[in-house]
Design a protein around this motif. Structure first.
Motif, mmCIF file in Angstrom:
data_model
loop_
_atom_site.group_PDB
_atom_site.id
_atom_site.type_symbol
_atom_site.label_atom_id
_atom_site.label_comp_id
_atom_site.label_asym_id
_atom_site.label_seq_id
_atom_site.Cartn_x
_atom_site.Cartn_y
_atom_site.Cartn_z
ATOM 1 N N LYS A 1 0.823 -1.203 0.000
ATOM 2 C CA LYS A 1 0.000 0.000 0.000
ATOM 3 C C LYS A 1 0.863 1.262 0.000
ATOM 4 N N SER A 2 1.829 1.291 0.906
ATOM 5 C CA SER A 2 2.686 2.475 0.981
ATOM 6 C C SER A 2 3.509 2.640 -0.291
ATOM 7 N N THR A 3 3.914 1.525 -0.853
ATOM 8 C CA THR A 3 4.679 1.592 -2.102
ATOM 9 C C THR A 3 3.820 2.216 -3.206
ATOM 10 N N LEU B 1 -3.314 9.738 2.128
ATOM 11 C CA LEU B 1 -3.204 9.514 3.572
ATOM 12 C C LEU B 1 -2.720 8.082 3.815
ATOM 13 N N ASP B 2 -1.577 7.926 4.437
ATOM 14 C CA ASP B 2 -1.044 6.586 4.671
ATOM 15 C C ASP B 2 -1.236 6.172 6.125
ATOM 16 N N GLU B 3 -2.260 5.399 6.391
ATOM 17 C CA GLU B 3 -2.622 4.963 7.741
ATOM 18 C C GLU B 3 -2.522 6.113 8.737
ATOM 19 N N PRO B 4 -3.236 7.200 8.443
ATOM 20 C CA PRO B 4 -3.023 8.428 9.200
ATOM 21 C C PRO B 4 -3.545 8.370 10.632
#
Ligand code: ADP
Ligand code: MG
Length: 439
Positions: A50-52, A162-165
């Motif tokens: 996901k982050s990638t 938004l990355d697991e904010p």
């Protein structure tokens, strides 16, 4: 939708080259669109890439294959249309809240009046009024994350990633911040035209998103999407909400534990596919947590609903699935649809004492083909031990789509408990546990 995507990933793949020279494929053929007006959730277990995906969308990382389009045009390098918010990020401790937000505008060389105006606006929006002159150490986690969000909004970019904010925040704070973000977006007071939120919480995805993309692992791919047309503001105690959660749950369950094995599904009869089906890999989870899971099912009378199980053992759903998957691979449970049923072996294990458990796991674990392959490899060495680098090399060769470091760490965790393998941290060697190095 007829509109042009704000961002599109088209057949994007990503392969990392590890220090050892080995390659690991983490994204496979990702097709993803973010259209104007949308909040899209990217939902997947940790390690699914996901982050990638987000980094590639932001232009912070190069894709290996495929194309990235921004407003319909091929894009390279940093994407000036996106602002990113991470789970936790560095605030400058010696700067006030106001200055920490204003810093994001520095590259724009704006007039100081314009900076003040913009910062003031976002401070009000995210509920930081009165904290302008506070320093980060004086703020709670939730307030710090508000600064992070304000810093992203102040840039007035059209896409917010938004990355697991909310994952570092307590539940109540996370709830309210999540709702506020949706409200801010819908009020159209900001430049944000589309939001992509990465999460591994189904609830969060259902709460926020118009569309939920479910990712699968090894390598990361998009498994399917659920359109979520529940009206905002969403009421998470409504039956419609629960139904939506269930729909997403089912897709996630299928993703992690397909009822039909890959090969039979005709997903290719290549040697690798066959090999991966036979070399079933135990998830890298704690053995005692798997035993705890079995105990919980036993206490339920031997059967449990997979959704409820997560609540009972107080783990998030993704992690619960990994525990269940480990138990399933060891044939301690069956998983017809959404049920988890203790097998006779499973019941026997729960009812036994620690010695029984160790002995059983030693046997069950020893039957796994990957474990056998590794054991055979170690047996070829006269000392029954090998440097882990060499083991990692082999693992990469056998299972090119898995992260070899995760595999190794799972082999060590499980192998130690089952008294099958040992690992010497000083010499960085994996050895066959035949009692020759008891400590
Ligand atoms: P997620 O955000 O879904 O948890 P990530 O995108 O962070 O997943 O990572 C996906 C996979 O790629 C993981 O297995 C991770 O270990 C691996 N990975 C991420 N970044 C790198 C890197 N720079 N080098 C090697 N592997 C990486
Ligand atoms: Mg991540």
């Amino acid at each position: 939708m007829p509109e042009t995507s704000l961002i599109e990933l088209k057949k994007v793949s990503k392969t990392f080259t590890l220090d050892s020279g080995n390659q690991i494929r983490v994204l496979d053929n990702i097709d993803l669109n973010l259209y104007p007006g949308e909040i899209v959730a990217l939902l997947g277990p940790s390690g699914s890439g996901k982050s990638t995906c987000l980094r590639i969308m932001a232009g912070l990382m190069e894709k290996t294959n495929g194309e990235v389009f921004v407003n319909g045009k091929p894009s390279r390098g940093a994407n000036q249309n996106v602002a990113l918010v991470f789970q936790s990020f560095a605030l400058f401790p010696w700067e006030t809240v106001f200055e920490n937000i204003a810093l994001a505008l520095e590259p724009l060389n704006l007039h100081s009046e314009e900076v003040k105006k913009r910062v003031k606006k976002v401070i009000d929006m995210v509920g930081l009024e009165g904290f302008e002159e506070a320093y980060p150490r004086e703020l709670s986690g939730g307030m710090k994350q508000r600064v992070g969000i304000a810093r992203a909004l102040v840039m007035e970019r059209s896409v917010l990633l938004l990355d697991e904010p909310f994952s570092a925040l307590d539940i109540l704070t996370a709830d309210s911040l999540r709702n506020e973000i949706v409200e801010i977006f819908q009020s159209q007071q900001t430049a944000t035209r589309g939001v992509l939120v990465v999460t591994h919480h189904i609830h969060e995805a259902v709460n926020m998103a118009h569309r939920i993309l479910v990712m699968g692992v090894n390598p990361g791919h998009i498994r399917g999407q659920v359109i979520n047309d529940l009206p905002y503001p969403r009421n998470d105690s409504s039956p419609a909400f629960s139904q939506m959660v269930d729909r997403v749950h089912s897709l996630v369950t299928e993703t992690l534990m397909p009822d039909v094995p890959k090969v039979e599904a005709g997903l290719g009869n290549t040697e690798t596919a066959t090999r991966e089906a036979t070399l079933r890999v135990l998830p890298n989870v704690s053995v005692s947590e798997v035993i705890g899971l079995l105990e919980t099912i036993h206490a339920n009378g031997g059967t449990a609903d997979i959704f409820k199980l997560g609540h009972q053992i107080e783990k998030d759903f993704g992690y619960t699935l990994f525990l269940v998957k480990a138990a399933e691979i060891l044939e301690l449970v069956d998983t017809p649809k959404q049920k988890v049923i203790l097998t006779d072996l499973g019941r026997h294990l729960v009812e036994g004492d620690i010695n029984v458990q160790k002995r059983m796991l030693h046997e069950l674990y020893g039957e796994l083909s990957l474990v056998n392959e590794v054991a055979q490899l170690l047996r070829q060495s006269p000392t029954l031990r090998l440097p882990v680098d060499l083991v990692i090399e082999k693992l990469t060769e056998w299972l090119p789509n898995e992260n070899p470091n995760d595999l190794l760490s799972s082999l060590i965790t499980w192998g130690r408990f089952a008294e099958y393998f040992g690992y010497n941290d000083d010499t960085k060697e994996l050895y066959l546990d035949v009692g020759q190095e008891t400590t």
